[in-house]
Design an enzyme around this catalytic site. Structure first.
Site, PDB file in Angstrom:
ATOM      1  CG  PHE A  14     -11.748  20.829   4.486  1.00 37.68           C
ATOM      2  CD1 PHE A  14     -11.229  21.315   3.283  1.00 37.68           C
ATOM      3  CD2 PHE A  14     -12.386  19.596   4.498  1.00 37.68           C
ATOM      4  CE1 PHE A  14     -11.344  20.575   2.129  1.00 37.68           C
ATOM      5  CE2 PHE A  14     -12.505  18.856   3.334  1.00 37.68           C
ATOM      6  CZ  PHE A  14     -11.985  19.343   2.141  1.00 37.68           C
ATOM      7  CG  ASP A  71      -2.111  -0.844   1.042  1.00 31.31           C
ATOM      8  OD1 ASP A  71      -2.586  -0.890  -0.104  1.00 31.31           O
ATOM      9  OD2 ASP A  71      -2.583  -1.452   2.012  1.00 31.31           O
ATOM     10  CG  MET A  81     -12.893  26.644   0.109  1.00 31.30           C
ATOM     11  SD  MET A  81     -12.770  28.066  -0.960  1.00 31.30           S
ATOM     12  CE  MET A  81     -14.275  28.873  -0.464  1.00 31.30           C
ATOM     13  CB  SER A  82      -9.917  25.317   5.624  1.00 29.67           C
ATOM     14  OG  SER A  82      -8.555  25.221   5.261  1.00 29.67           O
TER      15      SER A  82
END
Lengths: 563, 688
Positions: B383, B314, B389-390
């Protein structure tokens, strides 16, 4: 020709046959050669064989056993009734039951151990129809088994390993018959006799002696005797009889023929498994051991015979000349006998019994390695592949992988079968020798005493179990005890190895292939060759060291030192 | 040795760390138990499982009878040493088992009777012993409670201390639903309350299985071990007639052959060294995995690990650090890089995500912008999945950072225009495998922050090493192919699977296996279960779901996917140790022959003393020296068998050459020296 030039020419010629005969053999068994179809097809019809139908290993082995069983019975029967059959100019009577049995087993197992003098025991018909026929088919059986094992490696997930009848017929028709025919012409051309006219009586008017000279169909038998790594000669004197081996050219041809097919099969192996280098690695192991043994034995025979030297009677500038073929000299006679013992042929050009203890050790120990250097037709290759599997198993472990050979995983079944095939020979040799030295019938046979007598008995069973057939001589082998014991040794040495080999072929053919990667244990490198040599020497050395130290080694040490 | 033992005892006992406890190879307690165990294993029913050592035991009985009949110092000495050979073999196995037994004891203590609070159908709570719980029962656990058995959280969220099993002291969060809902019996709830549905029957919990595993209770021979046992049995069978026929051979030569010497010769020839250590090697291999906090459900899986040709790894957590980090500020034209950094830092000050923290750190590293106290009059905009967005509203400034598309839309809404260069910058960053984060101040776009998936240090070298031994690494990631390709290249993996779904993972494994390759992978989610089951070596993370843990054949208690590489190493080491000691064992025979054969026949054939190349004192010291060497070499090799032969990634040819040199050639030479030394010692003490 000196030893050096003989070997040089031999290497060049064998190199050529390795390449071209090797690929021709592959073509034969892959069904790519058809020029004799007009004989082949009627043969299959007569045998009621469907040439397209493939067999599982069980059926393949079954067919092989049935064929060999019938062959033994026929060969036995012909000897027993030869007195009532034609082509018997000496009017020889039936061969005794024990001897007939031993001889039948001997020729069917490709051993050609001869407890009889051919010219005064077997009629022309027996020599031709019973013995020479077996010299063809027994060699073809050996090659068929080797090819079946190669198919095991080259096939993926296949339930079958070929058709025994097809392999047998094609081996005889396309490989053995043509080569033996042309080689036979050379033998006859050089002076090997080939006649059905019976013996000639010559009266020497000057001396007043009358001599009966025995003849027979010798020349062509000689060709297949060497080509098929059989070794059973027409005459008792075998290769040292001028009618069998008339000239230096035929002497060279004999050596070449013995080596030709076993050597070429390594190319066939490489070609059929998809990597010539795989075959080269195996061939190199054979060649290096063979070279070592040849050098050792030739050196031992070039030294004075220690017993003669101790008697201070005659100087021995030529080395040990006793029992050597004087026409060809000590080195070439020795080379012939080394080749013959290491190809499982067993024909002789000089008396093995007269070799120095170390020379005799060279001959005997060559067989004790399992007849793999290069061994007999087919049997040499399939036996060395058993050693290769054990090498791969140990070597593979040492690099941290479940071992695989040519992409086939070597797991418990493969190890079991390979180990079984390898352990049969030493156990049979040792146990048989153990029995022979313990019972009266066994102990009285040697004409010598002490360690040399022990060597004679040990040699007899080593030779028969390895299907070699050469005799150390000095042993009265035509007794019920040795005839029966010998036949058991020959049967076990042949079929108790062939059956596991075919089972192995079946197991391998059914497997899928692991792709080779960087982490794979490579089996086409000098390192592998070295390991394979190590395994062959260690197995042979560890199993036979005590026995040979009581035979040739102690005999030699009795003269003070090893050389 | 004395000083070393003292040093070991002086050290405070290491705190137990899950299953794996730091224990010296020669822990006095284990040594003591192993000594007892060595005798306990003399039971013929146990002994017969090891054909090689069984022959030694029979041999020692024969010499015992012989010694009783014709008593002599020699025959008694041989008998004693043959018997010791068997004891040493048992001791080796008991040593290997000892560590597992000690670990099992610790685990058993955890299983000690806990009380469970079972919820009945009508909602009443009943206190019952944990051992009476059955599958399907519902229990309640609150802070301070031990979870009574394995189960699935059906309600609630809690922090759980799993250190008892994993050794990891930091608590983990477990909550209902999803891939973090499994709890293990024996672990402790630290906070909150959860309701758990029991998923394991009594005696079959994870803890129970773990105890059985470390103890080796139902240890079965692995395929390779079986194959090797067959080979060793074959060698034993060959040597049996080799030795037995020496009796008639000797008789024929006129020698009387001593049965005691024949038995001694047989024992020296059969591969006792590897025969004695074989099972210890296997157990120790499993144990080495446990030391690395990996539980292998079968020895077969450990062996397969050595053969693995493809590793599926992974991306997140294995190849990359798992969190994207800010690595660059790229301003649009007309904006200073420092201004962009300043705005980005402001917008991230309250962002506690690793990405946010990394922006603050980068701003500090690049421009020395320190964290500041904003005082009153500001508002964080967190967020959300809808705005994507933040940001921060402060002193009339409205700073935003977020996905390019979202920020651009927001700027447009504010009436601003999008600089032409922006899309180029964004594309550039995307192409390199990083994530662009656009920063805007009100209607003005300032620039882009580059968030990069940071590849772990040293991982590239590790992949290179794996490649050199023929192992292919495949990165599995949910990223788009562009990003995946960039990271794959940076990390140096051989291949990658982008936009991976469980189905595609499974297909990939099947495709590799069809080509004959063995595949190893790690996984934790329930949807990983089919792939874990399909893989030849499936390592489930302990944090994963019960389904994943049951599908795999190993569980990594540390839940560290990089472990896969360690597991492969242990698998290889296991096979190498077996192969090397087999070679060593067989190579030893050469020297033993040279010691015993001259001794055996020297009265009949004095000339055979030429073979006595070690110049051993007399036949008796020669034979006894060989037997003593044969026994002592087992003891001497126990540490090697338990630790395993060193393995470093290099070409198979190089590994083979090295091991053939050490164990093959060494195996031939070493016994000559040691047999001679033992002989000198026996001569010095006038034993003969």
């Amino acid at each position: 020709m000196s030893l050096f030039w003989t070997i040089a020419v031999l290497v060049v010629l064998l190199g050529l046959t390795w390449r071209f005969l090797g690929s021709y053999i592959a073509a034969i068994y892959q069904g790519r050669v058809h020029y004799l179809e007009w004989i082949e097809r009627p043969l299959y019809r007569a045998l009621a064989v469907d040439p397209e139908a493939e067999q599982t290993w069980q059926r393949y082995a079954g067919a092989l056993i049935v064929f060999s069983g019938v062959a033994i019975l026929l060969t036995y029967l012909i000897q027993r009734i030869q007195g009532s059959l034609p082509w018997n100019p000496l009017h020889l009577g039936a061969v005794g039951p024990a001897l007939s049995w031993n001889t039948a087993v001997s020729f069917v197992t490709n051993t050609n151990w001869q407890n009889y003098a051919g010219e005064s025991t077997m009629s022309y018909l027996t020599q031709m129809v019973a013995l020479t026929v077996q010299q063809f088919v027994s060699a073809a059986v050996g090659i068929a088994v080797a090819i079946a094992l190669i198919r095991g490696f080259s096939r993926k997930g296949s339930p079958t390993i070929g058709n025994f009848w097809v392999d047998l017929v094609r081996g005889v028709l396309y490989l053995l018959l043509p080569i033996a025919f042309f080689a036979g012409l050379i033998y006859v051309g050089q002076g090997a006799v080939q006649t059905l006219a019976g013996p000639v009586t010559i009266h020497d008017a000057l001396t007043g002696y009358t001599q009966v000279i025995l003849r027979g169909p010798v020349g062509f038998m000689e060709a297949i005797k060497e080509l098929g790594t059989n070794g059973g000669g027409f005459f008792n004197a075998n290769g040292s009889h001028p009618f069998e081996d008339p000239t230096a050219l035929t002497n060279f041809l004999s050596i070449f023929l013995m080596l030709s097919i076993p050597v070429a099969l390594t190319y066939t192996f490489g070609k059929m498994v998809g990597g010539i280098r795989q075959g080269v690695a195996v061939l190199m192991a054979m060649a290096i051991i063979f070279a070592g043994w040849t050098a050792f034995t030739v050196y031992a025979e070039s030294r004075p015979n220690p017993a003669v030297a101790a008697a201070h009677v005659v100087p021995q500038p030529q080395g040990n000349t006793e029992g050597k073929e004087v026409r060809f000299g000590v080195p070439l006679t020795t080379l012939y006998n080394v080749v013959s013992t290491q190809t499982s042929t067993g024909s002789v050009s000089g008396a093995n019994d007269s070799f120095t203890p170390m020379g005799g050790f060279g001959l005997m120990s060559g067989m004790m390695l399992g007849e793999v250097t290069p061994g007999g037709d087919g049997s040499g290759l399939y036996t060395i592949l058993l050693f290769a599997i054990i090498t791969v198993f140990i070597g593979g472990l040492m690099i941290g992988r479940t071992p695989e050979y040519l992409g086939k995983k070597i797991q418990s079944r493969e190890v079991k079968l390979a180990a079984l095939g390898v352990l049969v020979m030493p156990i049979v040799v040792l146990v048989m020798t153990g029995i022979a030295v313990s019972v009266h019938a066994g102990r009285v046979a040697p004409t010598n005493s002490g360690p040399h007598a022990f060597s004679e008995i040990l040699y007899a069973f080593t030779s028969q179990t390895n299907n070699n057939g050469s005799a150390f001589a000095g042993l009265s082998g035509n007794t019920p005890f040795y005839n029966v014991m010998g036949s058991i040794a020959m049967l076990l040495g042949r079929f108790a190895i062939i059956v596991p080999v075919l089972a192995l072929a079946g197991a391998l053919a059914a497997k899928s292939v692991v792709p080779a990667g960087l982490g794979t244990f490579r089996t086409d490198t000098p390192l592998f060759t070295g390991l394979l040599i190590g395994v062959i020497l260690i197995v042979g050395g560890l199993t036979f060291f005590p026995a040979v130290s009581l035979g040739p080694i102690v005999e030699q040490l009795s003269h003070g030192r090893l050389f | 040795m004395g000083a070393k033992v003292e040093a070991m005892q002086a050290r405070p006992a290491a705190a137990p760390r899950g299953v794996a406890q730091a224990r010296s190879l020669f822990d006095p307690e284990i040594l003591r138990q192993a000594l007892v165990g060595a005798f306990g294993k003399l039971d013929p029913r146990v002994q017969i499982r090891n054909p090689v050592m069984f022959v030694v035991l029979i041999g020692s009985i024969i010499t015992l009878v012989e010694a009783a009949a014709h008593s002599s110092v020699f025959s008694w000495s041989i008998t004693a040493w043959l018997f010791l050979t068997v004891i040493f073999a048992n001791f080796a196995e008991a040593m290997a088992e000892g560590r597992g037994k000690a670990q099992a004891q610790t685990l058993r203590r955890m299983r000690a009777d806990t009380e469970a609070r079972r919820l009945d159908r009508d909602g009443t709570e009943v206190r019952v012993p944990a051992s009476t719980l059955v599958r399907g029962d519902i229990v309640v656990c609150e802070a301070g409670d031990l979870i009574p058995s394995d189960g699935e959280i059906v309600e609630g969220i809690a922090s759980v201390d799993e250190s008892a099993i994993t050794g990891e002291s930091a608590p983990v969060i477990r909550e209902s639903g999803g891939d973090r809902s499994a709890v293990t019996g024996g672990t402790k709830v630290l906070s909150d309350r959860i309701v758990v549905r029991i998923t394991a029957d009594r005696g079959n919990t994870f803890l129970d299985r773990m105890i059985a595993l470390v103890e080796g209770a139902n240890r079965q021979k692995t395929p390779n071990e079986i194959a090797l046992t067959i080979l060793l049995a074959t060698l034993t069978i060959i040597f049996l007639p080799v030795v037995v026929v020496l009796q008639p051979f000797g008789h024929y030569a006129g020698a009387s052959v001593s049965v005691v010497i024949l038995v001694a010769l047989l024992v020296c020839l059969i591969p006792t060294t590897i025969g004695a250590l074989l099972s210890a090697i296997g157990i120790a291999g499993m144990d080495r995995l446990v030391q690395r906090n990996v539980l292998a459900m079968s020895g077969r899986a450990v062996e397969a690990a050595g053969d693995v040709q493809t590793l599926l790894l992974d991306k997140t957590g294995t190849i990359t650090l798992g969190n994207r980090m800010a690595t660059a500020f790229v301003p649009v034209s007309g904006v200073g890089e420092q201004d962009l950094a300043d705005a980005a830092q402001l917008a991230s000050l309250a962002d506690e995500t690793p990405e946010g923290r990394s922006i603050v750190v980068l701003a500090k590293e690049r421009f020395g912008i320190r964290e500041r106290d904003l005082g009153a009059g500001h508002e964080f905009i967190p967020f959300s999945a809808t705005t994507r967005m933040s940001g921060l509203d402060i002193d009339g400034r409205r700073i935003r950072k977020g996905a390019a598309e979202a920020v651009c839309r927001w700027v447009a809404e504010q009436g601003g225009s999008i600089p032409e260069a922006l899309s180029e910058i964004v594309e550039e960053i995307s192409r390199s495998g990083s994530t662009p984060l656009v920063v805007a101040d009100g209607a003005r776009v300032l620039g882009v922050i580059e968030l990069k998936d940071v590849v772990k240090e040293g991982i590239r070298e590790r992949f290179d090493a794996l490649r050199s031994v023929g192992i292919r690494t495949v990165m599995i990631t949910g990223d788009n192919p562009l990003t995946a390709a960039a990271i794959a290249q940076e990390a140096g993996v051989d291949d990658y699977l982008a936009e991976a779904t469980p189905e595609r993972k499974l297909d990939l494994i099947r495709a590799e296996q069809e080509g004959g390759k063995l595949v190893a992978m790690t996984g934790d989610g329930t949807n990983d279960a089919p792939a874990l089951a399909q893989a030849d070596v499936g390592v489930a993370m302990n944090t994963g779901t019960t389904a994943a843990k049951e599908a795999g054949n190993m569980v990594d208690l540390d839940s560290n996917p990089t472990k896969l590489i360690d597991i492969v190493e242990v698998g290889k080491q296991l096979l190498i140790t077996r192969g090397s000691l087999t070679t060593f064992s067989i190579a030893n025979d050469v020297a033993k022959y040279f010691a015993i054969i001259p001794a055996l026949f020297v009265t009949t054939y004095p000339q055979l003393s030429a073979l006595n190349i070690m110049k051993l004192h007399n036949p008796k010291t020669a034979v006894l020296s060989a037997v003593i060497f044969n026994a002592l070499v087992i003891i001497a090799l126990i540490p090697l068998a338990l630790r395993g032969v060193r393995w470093r990634p290099s070409s198979p040819g190089a590994i083979l050459r090295r091991n053939v040199f050490i164990y093959g050639l060494g195996g031939i030479v070493i016994p000559f020296a040691f047999i001679k030394v033992i002989d000198l010692f026996l001569t010095a003490i006038h034993w003969y």
